[in-house]
Design a protein around this motif. Sequence first.
Motif, PDB file in Angstrom:
ATOM      1  N   ILE A   7     -44.102 -35.426 145.709  1.00 33.62           N
ATOM      2  CA  ILE A   7     -43.901 -36.055 144.498  1.00 33.62           C
ATOM      3  C   ILE A   7     -44.371 -35.493 143.422  1.00 33.62           C
ATOM      4  N   GLN A   8     -45.565 -34.965 143.576  1.00 32.07           N
ATOM      5  CA  GLN A   8     -46.596 -34.361 142.461  1.00 32.07           C
ATOM      6  C   GLN A   8     -46.001 -33.006 142.150  1.00 32.07           C
ATOM      7  N   ARG A  11     -42.599 -33.827 140.145  1.00 34.83           N
ATOM      8  CA  ARG A  11     -43.153 -34.381 138.852  1.00 34.83           C
ATOM      9  C   ARG A  11     -43.613 -33.314 137.968  1.00 34.83           C
ATOM     10  N   THR A  46     -36.480 -42.118 136.309  1.00 34.21           N
ATOM     11  CA  THR A  46     -37.396 -41.347 135.710  1.00 34.21           C
ATOM     12  C   THR A  46     -37.025 -40.472 134.575  1.00 34.21           C
TER      13      THR A  46
ATOM     14  N   LEU B 177     -50.175 -40.034 133.958  1.00 34.40           N
ATOM     15  CA  LEU B 177     -48.860 -40.538 133.938  1.00 34.40           C
ATOM     16  C   LEU B 177     -47.702 -39.411 133.828  1.00 34.40           C
ATOM     17  N   ARG B 178     -48.128 -38.074 133.680  1.00 37.73           N
ATOM     18  CA  ARG B 178     -47.251 -36.937 133.786  1.00 37.73           C
ATOM     19  C   ARG B 178     -47.358 -36.612 135.378  1.00 37.73           C
ATOM     20  N   LEU B 179     -48.528 -36.557 136.120  1.00 41.62           N
ATOM     21  CA  LEU B 179     -48.490 -35.922 137.428  1.00 41.62           C
ATOM     22  C   LEU B 179     -48.609 -36.986 138.509  1.00 41.62           C
ATOM     23  N   LEU B 180     -49.011 -37.971 138.303  1.00 39.40           N
ATOM     24  CA  LEU B 180     -49.182 -38.860 139.408  1.00 39.40           C
ATOM     25  C   LEU B 180     -48.405 -39.853 140.061  1.00 39.40           C
ATOM     26  N   LYS B 181     -48.075 -40.832 139.038  1.00 34.10           N
ATOM     27  CA  LYS B 181     -47.300 -41.956 139.474  1.00 34.10           C
ATOM     28  C   LYS B 181     -45.810 -42.048 138.741  1.00 34.10           C
ATOM     29  N   PRO B 182     -45.161 -41.275 139.819  1.00 29.61           N
ATOM     30  CA  PRO B 182     -43.680 -41.235 139.008  1.00 29.61           C
ATOM     31  C   PRO B 182     -42.820 -42.756 139.597  1.00 29.61           C
ATOM     32  N   ALA B 183     -41.885 -43.113 138.899  1.00 35.51           N
ATOM     33  CA  ALA B 183     -41.016 -44.049 139.657  1.00 35.51           C
ATOM     34  C   ALA B 183     -40.000 -43.592 140.216  1.00 35.51           C
TER      35      ALA B 183
END
Lengths: 108, 197
Positions: A7-8, A11, A46, B177-183
Amino acid sequence: MGELVDIQLKRGVLELCVLALLAQNDNYAYEIAARLGDAIDMGEGTIYPLMRRMQTEGLVETYLVESPAGPSRKYYRLTEPGRQALATQRDAWTTFAAAVDLILGARK
Amino acid sequence: MTRQEFMAQLGQGLKGAPPQTAAEILADYESHFAEAGAAGRSEDEVAAALGEPARLARELRAQIGLKRWDERRTPSAAVGAVLAIVGLGALDIMILAPLVLAFAATLASLMLTAFLLLLVGAFILTVGPSTQPPGGPVTAILIGLGLMGGSVAFGAVTTLLSQGLINVTVWYGRLHLRLLKPAIHPRELRGAEELRA
């Protein structure tokens, strides 16, 4: 922790991917979301927070285009700062990916 | 989840955001459903691919809060930004609350000290000269002025410290917000949540 790393990673490169897509041609959010969703398995939702942030930061701008299938579409295009951001991030990614490849290769 | 359910939950989550911004966001997702429908996808499938609406709303609201703090350095914007980050779950409130409270209490008492110094200075300045102080009235006036000036400087430094503290929080929240917790897909999300637990 495979999934969390996964995920990271995604992202972190999502913005780079959007910049790269928009550098090819202007596009609307649904198309961007669908293409990235297919390619790197991101949650399509997202894309909208990301597009808003990039717009706030001045990397992209929007304009409306009449659509044959219903209401007009909001298209995104790269701004000059957006192009610069793409160049910077592309370099950073290339360097980073090469370094990681090297280390992964060395461990085999 | 149907389109209607998704939009209702998203709208619910965006309560408190500026109405125009919320309307823009909702329109974005509405047109997503419309495009997907035209491409022959079912509402259920599209909603699943979009991710959890409540989580998307939290992320969007955090973004709005951070933007407001960037535009206006007001106490209400600061509270909004910090609350938005906390709402995101980026700051673990159970761990951070005592720390933040201690910090806030220290800053508040520093502010109070500055204020009291100002009062004492004003008192010495006005009442001092008429009480035949040692060193004469001029000394009393100078001491009073000195105390007042000092307290103002002290208050200014405390204000800067508070602002710095909030900036650090915002910076941390933004990074998170940018790296860890995506929806992301609920499926992946559960995996991530289990890992955190």
